[in-house]
Design an enzyme around this catalytic site. Sequence first.
Site, PDB file in Angstrom:
ATOM      1  CG  ASP A 129     -13.578  -8.318   1.915  1.00 28.77           C
ATOM      2  OD1 ASP A 129     -12.371  -8.567   2.090  1.00 28.77           O
ATOM      3  OD2 ASP A 129     -14.010  -7.196   1.627  1.00 28.77           O
ATOM      4  CG  ASP A 189     -10.762  -0.864   9.064  1.00 30.04           C
ATOM      5  OD1 ASP A 189      -9.830  -0.963   8.252  1.00 30.04           O
ATOM      6  OD2 ASP A 189     -11.375  -1.843   9.531  1.00 30.04           O
TER       7      ASP A 189
END
Length: 242
Positions: free
Chosen positions: A130, A8
Amino acid sequence: MEIIPAIDLKSPKSVRLYQGDFDQITLIDADPLQQALAIQKAGLTRLHLVDLDGAKTGRPVNRTIIEQICAQTNLKVEVGGGIRTLAQVNQYLTSGVDRVILGSAALTDPTLVQTAIQQFGNDQIVIGIDGKNGRVAISGWLEESDVTMTALMTAMVAFGAVNFIVTDIERDGTLSGPNVAQLAALQTAFPMTNIVASGGVTTKQDLAALAQAGLQAAIVGRAMATGDLPLAQLAEVAEDVS
């Protein structure tokens, strides 16, 4: 079981968030390129990159480091975060990225997803879903919607999508184990899709449970840094789990 290491990106270091909270950040590596090279050296073949700055702002921010990783490794790189236009999809796919992940756009601009699948093919376009409590979150997980994960998957499958990355926000970065029940239910409901498990994957037992539930791939992030699933063992673990 295919294991996909995750990096990330923020500013543009490699970090991990706790439950998607931008105020709870752990630095993993100040040099994401070196981290990617280590992943390649460990025998892994695919890399999951998330542009956290891009997800928050709604536009690609860390494209330079992403393109460097693509150019200097042989990894098959998939990228998500802040991708909102066909031009951005094309820029990534023509700069070495193997697959582009469309997340928020799947909910806010479904026509974009439909067109992207038609133009680039459903192998290069991945849908990122998500969720929290079964409902979809967008904009770097900063906004929750009333749309269920099942409803969004139904719409995307109708467009021809076959590859999905499903993340349980409440599990992400927590080392608490994946939401196997939710993932299994979605895989059963959509048997022709390839669902990649994301969020909370911590142990070999987690991977075995996912494989038993019918999933064929999982993303591993924080567990690499903590040593629960050390990078040096991931390729071996992937071969052992079936």
